[in-house]
Design a protein around this motif. Structure first.
Motif, PDB file in Angstrom:
ATOM      1  N   PHE A  95       0.869  -1.174   0.000  1.00 50.37           N
ATOM      2  CA  PHE A  95       0.000   0.000   0.000  1.00 50.37           C
ATOM      3  C   PHE A  95       0.903   1.220   0.000  1.00 50.37           C
ATOM      4  CE2 PHE A  95      -2.439   3.321   2.165  1.00 50.37           C
ATOM      5  CZ  PHE A  95      -3.583   3.341   1.379  1.00 50.37           C
ATOM      6  N   ARG A  96       0.800   2.012  -1.039  1.00 46.11           N
ATOM      7  CA  ARG A  96       1.662   3.174  -1.210  1.00 46.11           C
ATOM      8  C   ARG A  96       3.150   2.786  -1.110  1.00 46.11           C
ATOM      9  NH1 ARG A  96       1.179   7.757   2.243  1.00 46.11           N
ATOM     10  NH2 ARG A  96       1.841   8.991   0.435  1.00 46.11           N
ATOM     11  N   ASP A  97       3.463   1.716  -1.779  1.00 45.41           N
ATOM     12  CA  ASP A  97       4.842   1.215  -1.873  1.00 45.41           C
ATOM     13  C   ASP A  97       5.393   0.707  -0.543  1.00 45.41           C
ATOM     14  OD1 ASP A  97       4.922   1.806  -4.592  1.00 45.41           O
ATOM     15  OD2 ASP A  97       5.600   3.864  -4.210  1.00 45.41           O
ATOM     16  N   GLU A  98       4.553   0.554   0.455  1.00 43.86           N
ATOM     17  CA  GLU A  98       4.962  -0.042   1.722  1.00 43.86           C
ATOM     18  C   GLU A  98       4.402  -1.462   1.826  1.00 43.86           C
ATOM     19  OE1 GLU A  98       6.880   0.964   4.199  1.00 43.86           O
ATOM     20  OE2 GLU A  98       7.372   2.925   3.339  1.00 43.86           O
ATOM     21  N   PHE A 130       3.367   5.759   7.881  1.00 45.84           N
ATOM     22  CA  PHE A 130       3.546   6.820   6.886  1.00 45.84           C
ATOM     23  C   PHE A 130       3.716   8.160   7.613  1.00 45.84           C
ATOM     24  CE2 PHE A 130       0.845   3.458   5.230  1.00 45.84           C
ATOM     25  CZ  PHE A 130       1.491   3.101   4.060  1.00 45.84           C
ATOM     26  N   ASN A 232      -4.103  12.642   0.552  1.00 46.37           N
ATOM     27  CA  ASN A 232      -2.724  12.429   0.101  1.00 46.37           C
ATOM     28  C   ASN A 232      -2.486  10.996  -0.390  1.00 46.37           C
ATOM     29  OD1 ASN A 232      -2.100  15.102   0.787  1.00 46.37           O
ATOM     30  ND2 ASN A 232      -1.484  14.514   2.870  1.00 46.37           N
ATOM     31  N   THR A 233      -3.521  10.352  -0.911  1.00 48.88           N
ATOM     32  CA  THR A 233      -3.421   8.955  -1.343  1.00 48.88           C
ATOM     33  C   THR A 233      -4.105   8.804  -2.702  1.00 48.88           C
ATOM     34  OG1 THR A 233      -3.482   8.205   0.949  1.00 48.88           O
ATOM     35  CG2 THR A 233      -3.942   6.566  -0.743  1.00 48.88           C
ATOM     36  N   GLU A 234      -3.433   8.123  -3.612  1.00 50.23           N
ATOM     37  CA  GLU A 234      -4.027   7.871  -4.913  1.00 50.23           C
ATOM     38  C   GLU A 234      -5.181   6.888  -4.802  1.00 50.23           C
ATOM     39  OE1 GLU A 234      -0.928   6.553  -7.455  1.00 50.23           O
ATOM     40  OE2 GLU A 234       0.112   8.489  -7.486  1.00 50.23           O
ATOM     41  N   ALA A 237      -4.193   3.143  -4.856  1.00 48.32           N
ATOM     42  CA  ALA A 237      -3.068   2.771  -3.991  1.00 48.32           C
ATOM     43  C   ALA A 237      -3.197   1.361  -3.435  1.00 48.32           C
ATOM     44  CB  ALA A 237      -2.951   3.763  -2.834  1.00 48.32           C
TER      45      ALA A 237
END
Length: 252
Positions: A95-98, A130, A232-234, A237
Motif C-alpha cells: 500500500f503506497r509502496d509499503e 507513513f 494524500n493517497t491515490e 493505492a
C-alpha cells in the motif's frame, strides 16, 4: 496187359489233379486295395457344466457412490458430492509502496469437487507507517475487506491441482495517529481519514492435498478497488498484487 493199364491210370490221374490245382492257384484274383476314407474327427461333447455362462454383478449403492467420487472431473452433471471447509489465510501486499501483511478467514461449500462458494474476510496487520499524511505525525493504515467468493477447482483428486478463485465485496481503510513510543493504533478519536470502497479480486492457486482433510494452497491474486478516497493517497493505492498461503481444513 490189364495190370499195366491200371498202373498207368494210377500215375496219370494224380498228375492231372495236381495240374488243375496249380492252375486254379495261379488264376485266383488277388484282392484289390480300396481307398479308405478317414473318419471325421469327433467333436467334443459339451456337457452341461461346460456351457458358457453369463454372470451379472449388481453393484451396491456404496460402490456407485465411490465410482462417482473418483470419476468426477468436470463442472457438468448432477450434484453427486458435497463438502465444505474452513481456512486460515495470510497474504503479503503493498500500500503506497509499503509492504504489509493481511490475515484472514475463509469458509465455503464445495459442490462436486469442482466449485467452491463461500465468504471471506481479511484484515490488515498494522505494521506499515507513513509520515507524509499529516504534518509532523506518523500514522498507521488500518482496515480490511471481505465478501463472497467463487472458486473453480480442477483435478481435485490429484495430489497437486489448481484452483481459480474470484471474490468481491466491500472494505474499509483508514489512517490513525500513533505515539512515538508505540506503533499500535490509538483510539478512534485519533483517526486522520478513512473511507469505504468496493473490490473485486481474481486469483490463481496451486493446491496440495496433504491429507484427506487438510490442504495447503499457495497463490497470487490481483485486487481492484473502486471509490477509495483518502487524503494524500491515490485512488488505486490499494490495487496491488497479493501473494498468499492458505491452510484449509474440511471435507473435500
Amino acid at each position: 496187359m490189364k495190370q499195366i493199364l491200371i498202373l498207368a491210370l494210377v500215375f496219370v490221374i494224380p498228375t492231372v489233379t495236381f495240374a488243375q490245382e496249380s492252375d486254379t492257384t495261379k488264376t485266383e484274383p488277388k484282392p484289390q486295395p480300396t481307398d479308405t476314407i478317414p473318419n471325421p474327427p469327433q467333436q467334443p461333447q459339451v456337457g452341461e457344466d461346460d456351457t458358457p455362462k453369463i454372470i451379472y454383478y449388481q453393484s451396491t449403492e456404496r460402490d456407485k457412490k465411490r465410482e462417482r467420487r473418483q470419476d468426477i472431473k468436470t463442472l457438468s452433471g448432477s450434484m453427486s458430492h458435497s463438502g465444505g471447509f474452513g481456512a486460515l489465510s495470510f497474504r503479503s501486499t503493498k500500500f503506497r509502496d509499503e509492504s504489509m501483511v493481511l490475515g484472514g478467514l475463509r469458509g465455503g461449500w464445495i459442490i462436486n469437487r469442482t466449485l467452491g462458494i463461500g465468504i471471506e474476510g481479511h484484515g490488515i496487520i498494522p505494521t506499515a507507517k507513513f509520515d507524509d499524511i499529516e504534518a509532523g505525525q506518523e500514522v498507521n493504515i488500518l482496515g480490511g475487506y471481505g465478501g463472497m467468493f467463487l472458486e473453480l477447482i480442477f483435478f481435485s483428486n490429484e495430489v497437486v491441482h489448481v484452483t481459480f478463485p474470484v471474490s468481491g465485496g466491500a472494505g474499509w481503510l483508514g489512517y490513525q495517529r500513533t505515539n512515538e513510543d508505540n506503533t499500535m493504533p490509538q483510539p478512534l478519536d485519533n483517526e486522520v481519514d478513512s473511507d469505504v470502497f468496493w473490490y473485486v479480486e481474481p486469483g490463481a492457486n496451486l493446491e496440495f492435498n496433504i491429507s484427506r482433510n487438510f490442504r495447503l494452497a499457495m497463490g497470487v491474486s490481483k485486487r481492484f478497488t473502486q471509490d477509495l478516497e483518502l487524503i494524500n493517497t491515490e485512488s488505486d493505492a490499494f490495487d496491488k498484487l497479493n501473494y498468499f498461503i492458505t491452510l484449509k481444513i474440511g471435507g473435500f
